[in-house]
Design a protein around this motif. Structure first.
Motif, PDB file in Angstrom:
ATOM      1  N   GLY A 155       0.800  -1.232   0.000  1.00  0.00           N
ATOM      2  CA  GLY A 155       0.000   0.000   0.000  1.00  0.00           C
ATOM      3  C   GLY A 155       0.829   1.276   0.000  1.00  0.00           C
ATOM      4  O   GLY A 155       1.974   1.308   0.469  1.00  0.00           O
ATOM      5  N   ALA A 156       0.218   2.363  -0.512  1.00  0.00           N
ATOM      6  CA  ALA A 156       0.880   3.667  -0.593  1.00  0.00           C
ATOM      7  C   ALA A 156       1.248   4.179   0.790  1.00  0.00           C
ATOM      8  O   ALA A 156       0.384   4.256   1.671  1.00  0.00           O
ATOM      9  N   MET A 157       2.495   4.511   0.996  1.00  0.00           N
ATOM     10  CA  MET A 157       2.876   5.028   2.303  1.00  0.00           C
ATOM     11  C   MET A 157       3.774   6.243   2.289  1.00  0.00           C
ATOM     12  O   MET A 157       3.451   7.247   2.889  1.00  0.00           O
ATOM     13  N   THR A 158       4.924   6.158   1.617  1.00  0.00           N
ATOM     14  CA  THR A 158       5.850   7.226   1.975  1.00  0.00           C
ATOM     15  C   THR A 158       6.799   7.636   0.860  1.00  0.00           C
ATOM     16  O   THR A 158       6.712   7.169  -0.276  1.00  0.00           O
ATOM     17  N   GLY A 172      -8.555  -0.193   9.729  1.00  0.00           N
ATOM     18  CA  GLY A 172      -7.104  -0.382   9.852  1.00  0.00           C
ATOM     19  C   GLY A 172      -6.489   0.877  10.402  1.00  0.00           C
ATOM     20  O   GLY A 172      -6.965   1.424  11.411  1.00  0.00           O
ATOM     21  N   THR A 173      -5.421   1.341   9.739  1.00  0.00           N
ATOM     22  CA  THR A 173      -4.770   2.568  10.177  1.00  0.00           C
ATOM     23  C   THR A 173      -5.787   3.706  10.175  1.00  0.00           C
ATOM     24  O   THR A 173      -6.481   3.923   9.188  1.00  0.00           O
ATOM     25  N   SER A 174      -5.865   4.420  11.312  1.00  0.00           N
ATOM     26  CA  SER A 174      -6.805   5.529  11.415  1.00  0.00           C
ATOM     27  C   SER A 174      -6.039   6.839  11.323  1.00  0.00           C
ATOM     28  O   SER A 174      -5.263   7.185  12.218  1.00  0.00           O
TER      29      SER A 174
HETATM   30  C1  LIG Z   1       2.828   5.392   7.319  1.00  0.00           C
HETATM   31  C2  LIG Z   1       1.707   5.507   6.334  1.00  0.00           C
HETATM   32  C3  LIG Z   1       1.730   6.536   5.399  1.00  0.00           C
HETATM   33  C4  LIG Z   1       0.709   6.654   4.441  1.00  0.00           C
HETATM   34  N1  LIG Z   1       0.818   7.630   3.472  1.00  0.00           N
HETATM   35  C5  LIG Z   1      -0.068   7.631   2.430  1.00  0.00           C
HETATM   36  C6  LIG Z   1       0.128   8.493   1.306  1.00  0.00           C
HETATM   37  O1  LIG Z   1       1.090   9.265   1.248  1.00  0.00           O
HETATM   38  N2  LIG Z   1      -0.770   8.440   0.282  1.00  0.00           N
HETATM   39  C7  LIG Z   1      -1.843   7.579   0.314  1.00  0.00           C
HETATM   40  O2  LIG Z   1      -2.608   7.526  -0.646  1.00  0.00           O
HETATM   41  N3  LIG Z   1      -2.066   6.773   1.379  1.00  0.00           N
HETATM   42  C8  LIG Z   1      -1.201   6.762   2.418  1.00  0.00           C
HETATM   43  N4  LIG Z   1      -1.391   5.894   3.478  1.00  0.00           N
HETATM   44  C9  LIG Z   1      -2.661   5.115   3.556  1.00  0.00           C
HETATM   45  C10 LIG Z   1      -2.537   3.689   3.081  1.00  0.00           C
HETATM   46  O3  LIG Z   1      -2.231   3.631   1.705  1.00  0.00           O
HETATM   47  C11 LIG Z   1      -3.851   2.894   3.357  1.00  0.00           C
HETATM   48  O4  LIG Z   1      -4.896   3.424   2.574  1.00  0.00           O
HETATM   49  C12 LIG Z   1      -4.275   2.919   4.810  1.00  0.00           C
HETATM   50  O5  LIG Z   1      -3.155   2.949   5.664  1.00  0.00           O
HETATM   51  C13 LIG Z   1      -5.138   1.719   5.172  1.00  0.00           C
HETATM   52  O6  LIG Z   1      -4.420   0.510   5.044  1.00  0.00           O
HETATM   53  P1  LIG Z   1      -3.842  -0.297   6.323  1.00  0.00           P
HETATM   54  O7  LIG Z   1      -4.931  -0.409   7.320  1.00  0.00           O
HETATM   55  O8  LIG Z   1      -3.378  -1.606   5.757  1.00  0.00           O
HETATM   56  O9  LIG Z   1      -2.681   0.516   6.862  1.00  0.00           O
HETATM   57  C14 LIG Z   1      -0.383   5.745   4.453  1.00  0.00           C
HETATM   58  C15 LIG Z   1      -0.403   4.718   5.412  1.00  0.00           C
HETATM   59  C16 LIG Z   1       0.618   4.582   6.339  1.00  0.00           C
HETATM   60  C17 LIG Z   1       0.544   3.478   7.341  1.00  0.00           C
END
Ligand SMILES: Cc1cc2nc3c(=O)[nH]c(=O)nc-3n(C[C@H](O)[C@H](O)[C@H](O)COP(=O)(O)O)c2cc1C
Length: 348
Positions: free
Chosen positions: A65-68, A221-223
């Motif tokens: 997934g998109a993060m950083t 998931g991540t909030s």
């Molecule tokens: C550290 C971190 C940074 C993130 N940064 C972005 C971002 O820059 N752009 C984006 O579209 N989503 C970003 N996300 C959201 C994730 O792509 C995802 O939609 C969201 O975390 C839910 O997935 P999860 O529950 O598996 O973490 C980020 C998630 C995390 C954990």
């Protein structure tokens, strides 16, 4: 706080604090169960998880997934994750490339093709709201070409922006901006949420846009309300983030809403997906693939190998769920019914 400082503080908070919704079944996955088939009539060895997504062949329907991106630390996380995705034959999504618009030198932290040349499917990323704040077609084209991505995610994160002290909340007339910009790009575009989910209302609006698909980014998931609440200094903003931590559309509902409103587009399920059984359920509900963010970040903090092991575990679990529902191909999961689960162990 600068964008670079914010990116590193997001990583630090996600690695050290409780940023997921605690306990319960916020995603909705636990309330669903497959019909276990004790006579599956397929060989486990014949179960294949490979799929085609946006024209690319993947070994499994999984996206890191998109993060950083944007800082040296973020660059190291991206390289570790991209190498793990390359090794396992799955897709990889960059986090917001906004920092590249301000500081061209930050490109290094997004240049994952150099670390993982055989990556099969790479997504670029930018907040859609930036299109209302001066970013246009030439800038987005540059973001695409400089990282060599195969597809592009615009993220929709009104809740997160509203809790962030420095947030951008000018979402007025964003749909027509997206409709004008998307056809000018050379790669397929997806819209994604980041943890509050895409509802039926939003999915219907997205259906009118020239997008290749959506990623649900559902609740459970991540909030991001919680992450921004943890970052906030002032008590009123902290409390606002906590109050809205449970706001949004659970991932299970979001997948169903997106599939119904966008029958011919790609639907990627995300938001709190944590094991291969949940991946199988997301696919049975109509998703074409899933994305996981936080668990893979936590693994990559240890090493690229740890992230690859986490991906291998997920694929192994998905294969077993497919075997136990008599599927040898991922597409067959779409026909496997899910019923409401009843927890018999809860009875006295
Ligand atoms: C550290 C971190 C940074 C993130 N940064 C972005 C971002 O820059 N752009 C984006 O579209 N989503 C970003 N996300 C959201 C994730 O792509 C995802 O939609 C969201 O975390 C839910 O997935 P999860 O529950 O598996 O973490 C980020 C998630 C995390 C954990």
């Amino acid at each position: 706080m600068s964008i670079a400082e914010r990116k590193d503080s997001h990583l630090a908070l996600c690695l050290s604090e409780e940023v997921e919704l605690p306990g319960g079944d916020a995603t909705g996955f636990a309330a669903l169960r497959f019909d276990h088939d004790a006579l599956p009539e397929v060989d486990l060895a014949a179960v294949r998880t490979d799929v085609e997504l946006l024209g690319k062949k993947l070994a499994a329907p999984i996206v890191v997934g998109a993060m950083t991106g944007g800082t040296p630390r973020a660059g190291e996380v991206n390289r570790r994750l991209a190498r793990a995705a390359e090794r396992c034959g799955v897709a990889f999504a960059l986090g917001s490339q906004r920092r590249m618009l301000q500081d061209p030198a930050s490109r290094d932290s997004y240049a994952v093709r150099e670390a993982a040349p055989d990556l099969r499917l790479l997504f670029g990323n930018l907040g859609a709201v930036q299109l209302n704040l001066g970013v246009g077609v030439p800038e987005v084209r540059r973001l695409v070409s400089e990282v060599g991505c195969d597809a592009f995610n615009f993220h929709l994160n009104p809740l997160q922006e509203a809790i962030q002290p420095e947030g951008d909340t000018r979402f007025a007339a964003l749909a027509p901006r997206l409709a004008a910009v998307i056809p000018e790009l050379s790669v397929p575009v997806l819209l994604k949420e980041v943890g509050a989910g895409i509802s039926r209302t939003t999915a219907r609006k997205i259906a009118a846009l020239p997008v290749a698909g959506v990623e649900t980014g559902g609740l459970g998931g991540t909030s991001w309300a919680r992450v921004e609440s943890l970052r906030a200094g002032d008590p009123a903003r902290k409390s606002l983030g906590e109050t809205f931590a449970r706001w949004g559309v659970p991932t299970v509902e979001s997948i169903a809403a997106c599939r119904a409103a966008l029958p011919d587009r790609v639907v990627i399920a995300s938001g709190g997906i944590r094991n291969g059984i949940e991946i199988a359920k997301a696919l049975a509900l109509g998703a074409d693939a899933v994305a996981l963010a936080l668990p893979l970040l936590r693994a990559a903090e240890r090493s690229s190998e740890a992230a690859a092991e986490e991906l291998e575990r997920l694929v192994q679990e998905l294969r077993l769920a497919m075997f136990l529902t008599g599927c040898t191909r991922v597409a067959e999961l779409r026909d496997r019914p899910l019923s409401r689960a009843r927890d018999l162990t809860a009875f006295p």
